[in-house]
Motif scaffolding. Structure first.
Motif, PDB file in Angstrom:
ATOM      1  N   ARG A  11      22.805  34.868 -21.026  1.00 34.43           N
ATOM      2  CA  ARG A  11      23.333  34.852 -22.197  1.00 34.43           C
ATOM      3  C   ARG A  11      23.900  36.106 -22.240  1.00 34.43           C
ATOM      4  O   ARG A  11      25.035  36.628 -22.972  1.00 34.43           O
ATOM      5  CB  ARG A  11      22.011  34.949 -23.032  1.00 34.43           C
ATOM      6  CG  ARG A  11      22.515  34.891 -24.813  1.00 34.43           C
ATOM      7  CD  ARG A  11      21.470  34.827 -25.435  1.00 34.43           C
ATOM      8  NE  ARG A  11      21.915  34.769 -26.955  1.00 34.43           N
ATOM      9  CZ  ARG A  11      20.941  35.010 -27.859  1.00 34.43           C
ATOM     10  NH1 ARG A  11      19.667  35.254 -27.633  1.00 34.43           N
ATOM     11  NH2 ARG A  11      21.055  35.231 -29.271  1.00 34.43           N
ATOM     12  N   LEU A  12      23.210  37.246 -21.516  1.00 34.90           N
ATOM     13  CA  LEU A  12      24.052  38.636 -21.665  1.00 34.90           C
ATOM     14  C   LEU A  12      25.362  38.561 -21.129  1.00 34.90           C
ATOM     15  O   LEU A  12      26.348  39.122 -21.444  1.00 34.90           O
ATOM     16  CB  LEU A  12      23.063  39.620 -20.912  1.00 34.90           C
ATOM     17  CG  LEU A  12      23.579  40.926 -20.778  1.00 34.90           C
ATOM     18  CD1 LEU A  12      23.792  41.723 -22.143  1.00 34.90           C
ATOM     19  CD2 LEU A  12      22.584  42.116 -19.803  1.00 34.90           C
ATOM     20  N   ILE A  13      25.571  38.025 -19.658  1.00 34.42           N
ATOM     21  CA  ILE A  13      26.731  37.938 -19.092  1.00 34.42           C
ATOM     22  C   ILE A  13      27.724  36.865 -19.966  1.00 34.42           C
ATOM     23  O   ILE A  13      29.204  37.296 -19.672  1.00 34.42           O
ATOM     24  CB  ILE A  13      26.720  37.715 -17.697  1.00 34.42           C
ATOM     25  CG1 ILE A  13      28.059  37.839 -16.864  1.00 34.42           C
ATOM     26  CG2 ILE A  13      26.311  36.277 -17.424  1.00 34.42           C
ATOM     27  CD1 ILE A  13      28.658  39.473 -16.854  1.00 34.42           C
ATOM     28  N   ARG A  14      27.434  36.201 -20.352  1.00 28.99           N
ATOM     29  CA  ARG A  14      28.449  35.285 -21.475  1.00 28.99           C
ATOM     30  C   ARG A  14      28.655  35.884 -22.720  1.00 28.99           C
ATOM     31  O   ARG A  14      29.328  35.308 -23.531  1.00 28.99           O
ATOM     32  CB  ARG A  14      27.577  33.916 -21.553  1.00 28.99           C
ATOM     33  CG  ARG A  14      27.337  33.148 -20.406  1.00 28.99           C
ATOM     34  CD  ARG A  14      28.637  32.767 -19.655  1.00 28.99           C
ATOM     35  NE  ARG A  14      28.204  31.671 -18.454  1.00 28.99           N
ATOM     36  CZ  ARG A  14      28.684  31.991 -17.227  1.00 28.99           C
ATOM     37  NH1 ARG A  14      28.845  33.243 -16.891  1.00 28.99           N
ATOM     38  NH2 ARG A  14      28.145  31.040 -16.310  1.00 28.99           N
ATOM     39  N   SER A  15      28.054  36.987 -23.208  1.00 31.55           N
ATOM     40  CA  SER A  15      28.581  37.623 -24.278  1.00 31.55           C
ATOM     41  C   SER A  15      29.775  38.264 -24.214  1.00 31.55           C
ATOM     42  O   SER A  15      30.230  38.790 -23.250  1.00 31.55           O
ATOM     43  CB  SER A  15      27.359  38.528 -24.512  1.00 31.55           C
ATOM     44  OG  SER A  15      26.182  38.135 -24.903  1.00 31.55           O
ATOM     45  N   PRO A  16      30.366  38.023 -25.514  1.00 31.38           N
ATOM     46  CA  PRO A  16      31.868  38.693 -25.326  1.00 31.38           C
ATOM     47  C   PRO A  16      31.866  40.079 -24.926  1.00 31.38           C
ATOM     48  O   PRO A  16      31.172  40.931 -25.266  1.00 31.38           O
ATOM     49  CB  PRO A  16      32.378  38.761 -26.635  1.00 31.38           C
ATOM     50  CG  PRO A  16      31.465  37.482 -27.245  1.00 31.38           C
ATOM     51  CD  PRO A  16      30.344  37.446 -26.665  1.00 31.38           C
ATOM     52  N   GLY A  19      31.096  42.631 -19.147  1.00 29.83           N
ATOM     53  CA  GLY A  19      31.647  42.576 -17.726  1.00 29.83           C
ATOM     54  C   GLY A  19      30.469  42.807 -17.024  1.00 29.83           C
ATOM     55  O   GLY A  19      29.452  43.195 -17.075  1.00 29.83           O
ATOM     56  N   PRO A  20      30.850  42.717 -15.501  1.00 27.67           N
ATOM     57  CA  PRO A  20      29.880  42.948 -14.524  1.00 27.67           C
ATOM     58  C   PRO A  20      29.466  44.574 -14.488  1.00 27.67           C
ATOM     59  O   PRO A  20      28.200  44.838 -14.507  1.00 27.67           O
ATOM     60  CB  PRO A  20      30.542  42.876 -13.200  1.00 27.67           C
ATOM     61  CG  PRO A  20      31.735  41.800 -13.513  1.00 27.67           C
ATOM     62  CD  PRO A  20      31.843  42.159 -14.778  1.00 27.67           C
ATOM     63  N   VAL A  21      30.233  45.282 -14.933  1.00 31.04           N
ATOM     64  CA  VAL A  21      29.797  46.887 -14.984  1.00 31.04           C
ATOM     65  C   VAL A  21      28.888  47.085 -16.340  1.00 31.04           C
ATOM     66  O   VAL A  21      27.563  47.628 -15.862  1.00 31.04           O
ATOM     67  CB  VAL A  21      30.903  47.692 -14.903  1.00 31.04           C
ATOM     68  CG1 VAL A  21      30.365  49.372 -15.168  1.00 31.04           C
ATOM     69  CG2 VAL A  21      31.881  47.547 -13.607  1.00 31.04           C
ATOM     70  N   SER A  22      29.464  46.611 -17.342  1.00 35.46           N
ATOM     71  CA  SER A  22      28.366  46.885 -18.513  1.00 35.46           C
ATOM     72  C   SER A  22      27.241  46.196 -18.311  1.00 35.46           C
ATOM     73  O   SER A  22      26.259  46.617 -18.774  1.00 35.46           O
ATOM     74  CB  SER A  22      29.631  46.560 -19.785  1.00 35.46           C
ATOM     75  OG  SER A  22      29.739  45.343 -19.729  1.00 35.46           O
ATOM     76  N   TYR A  23      27.115  45.093 -17.758  1.00 32.08           N
ATOM     77  CA  TYR A  23      26.024  43.984 -17.698  1.00 32.08           C
ATOM     78  C   TYR A  23      24.956  45.234 -16.830  1.00 32.08           C
ATOM     79  O   TYR A  23      23.863  45.236 -17.250  1.00 32.08           O
ATOM     80  CB  TYR A  23      26.583  42.930 -16.886  1.00 32.08           C
ATOM     81  CG  TYR A  23      25.026  41.904 -16.369  1.00 32.08           C
ATOM     82  CD1 TYR A  23      24.870  41.100 -17.052  1.00 32.08           C
ATOM     83  CD2 TYR A  23      24.508  42.398 -14.949  1.00 32.08           C
ATOM     84  CE1 TYR A  23      23.501  40.118 -16.784  1.00 32.08           C
ATOM     85  CE2 TYR A  23      23.538  41.568 -14.562  1.00 32.08           C
ATOM     86  CZ  TYR A  23      23.010  40.410 -15.388  1.00 32.08           C
ATOM     87  OH  TYR A  23      21.953  39.663 -14.919  1.00 32.08           O
ATOM     88  N   ARG A  24      25.276  45.558 -15.779  1.00 30.26           N
ATOM     89  CA  ARG A  24      24.651  46.286 -15.021  1.00 30.26           C
ATOM     90  C   ARG A  24      23.934  47.746 -15.760  1.00 30.26           C
ATOM     91  O   ARG A  24      22.877  48.100 -15.443  1.00 30.26           O
ATOM     92  CB  ARG A  24      25.017  46.724 -13.680  1.00 30.26           C
ATOM     93  CG  ARG A  24      25.618  45.726 -12.622  1.00 30.26           C
ATOM     94  CD  ARG A  24      26.099  46.164 -11.616  1.00 30.26           C
ATOM     95  NE  ARG A  24      26.452  45.076 -10.448  1.00 30.26           N
ATOM     96  CZ  ARG A  24      26.937  45.595  -9.329  1.00 30.26           C
ATOM     97  NH1 ARG A  24      27.292  46.491  -8.628  1.00 30.26           N
ATOM     98  NH2 ARG A  24      27.107  44.282  -8.495  1.00 30.26           N
TER      99      ARG A  24
END
Length: 361
Positions: A11-16, A19-24
């Motif tokens: 759900r986090l990575i599918r949120s508008p 991206g990969p950096v902000s996800y991490r």
């Protein structure tokens, strides 16, 4: 990783705007995807905008659709998530795959080239892929027309990985639908997109980073200047991987990209032994390491308004390296990364290749 945490991470990575950096960064700062999801609106507000998270019901539908077509998820942190890909900056936090994920753990070589490749180049790519497979390597390519197609055909019996720019249920190009299914049955089919996603133009550069990230090195068989194949080669270079090229006639525009790569320092290769010799000498310390933990150490919980203004003043429509912002501002990496994260969640910041950022135009 619990089932709920896996659901929340998807759900986090599918949120508008995630991206990969902000996800991490969010995972490293808040410790769990659930806490990160709760914090997103607050962080976006600090960046001067609004943000929302992916709808839980939509994620449930995606998971059901993925299972219905016989695919499964590989999340970063899973034991079978491809280790080389995880080392790459910008690696996708979630992959959807069909096939044998274990083959990604074998030595992989990416092979890319022109869609409108010459007959001679197609034949050479097919033979080269077969030679690599006979020597124990797995060939990675993008299931496009031309060189990609022949790379998969040459390595289908020994192990091949196809990376696509659409949902795993979408065959593209249409004439490769049978080949794509064959790759899924006998090798590994990979995407980062949910089922039903159409192959839009913006998805292909992102696909190319996965191709480069899965492999010890990338070999370009035939490519024109400014082609997608050269993008893959550049991404491999940025990740510290080996870049190789097959030379071609200067009279053929389709060979100019390969000849340019060689002139700029790519390894000239003429057979599988040349390729394996090039990647066999690759020092693992030269491969750029993943920044999951590194980025997490550079996120702060509090930023003074003056510091936020100092970072914003250094941003513009032209991309600038994050390291340069840190140097010019004199601020700690933690403060700079926090401001950039807030701006990104607010919709005001765009991350680009090579660790560069710019205002959204």
């Amino acid at each position: 990783m619990s089932g709920q945490e896996r659901f929340d991470r998807l759900r986090l990575i599918r949120s508008p705007r995630i991206g990969p950096v902000s996800y991490r960064q969010l995972l490293a700062r808040f410790g769990s995807a659930a806490e990160a999801l709760r914090a997103i609106p607050m962080l976006a507000a600090r960046g001067g905008g609004q943000a929302r998270v992916a709808d839980a019901a939509a994620i449930e539908r995606e998971i059901a659709a993925t299972r219905a077509i016989g695919a499964r998820y590989l999340l970063m942190g899973d034991a079978d998530y491809p280790a080389l890909l995880a080392e790459m900056e910008g690696a996708p936090p979630a992959l959807i795959v069909r096939g044998d994920a274990a083959i990604a753990g074998r030595p992989c070589i990416a092979m890319v080239g022109a869609r409108n490749a010459s007959g001679a180049a197609c034949r050479f790519a097919r033979i080269l892929a077969q030679q690599l497979g006979d020597r124990g390597a797995v060939v990675v390519s993008g299931l496009a027309r031309g060189i990609d197609t022949e790379a998969h055909r040459g390595s289908i019996d020994s192990g091949t990985i196809g990376v696509i720019a659409s949902g795993i249920d979408i065959g593209f190009p249409p004439e490769n639908a049978v080949l794509q299914e064959d790759v899924a049955q006998r090798g590994l089919l990979v995407t980062e997109h949910p089922p039903g996603t159409q192959p839009l133009a913006r998805h292909f550069p992102a696909r190319n980073r996965i191709i480069a990230g899965l492999a010890l090195g990338t070999v370009v068989v035939e490519a024109a200047p400014k082609s997608g194949s050269l993008i893959t080669a550049r991404l491999a270079t940025e990740a510290g991987r080996e870049v190789m090229a097959v030379p071609g006639s200067p009279l053929d525009p389709r060979a100019q990209g390969c000849n340019l790569l060689i002139r700029e320092g790519a390894t000239l290769v003429q057979n599988a032994d040349d390729i394996l010799e090039a990647v066999g000498g690759l020092d693992p310390r030269m491969v750029r390491q993943g920044s999951f933990d590194f980025i997490g150490q550079h996120v702060s919980s509090d930023v003074a308004d003056t510091d936020r203004a100092a970072v914003i003043a250094l941003l513009g429509p032209v991309a600038v390296a994050v390291d340069e912002i840190i140097r010019l501002s004199g601020l700690s990496p933690a403060i700079v990364q926090t401001v950039l994260l807030e701006l990104e969640l607010a919709g005001g910041l765009e991350r680009q290749a090579g660790g560069r950022v710019s205002f959204v135009s």
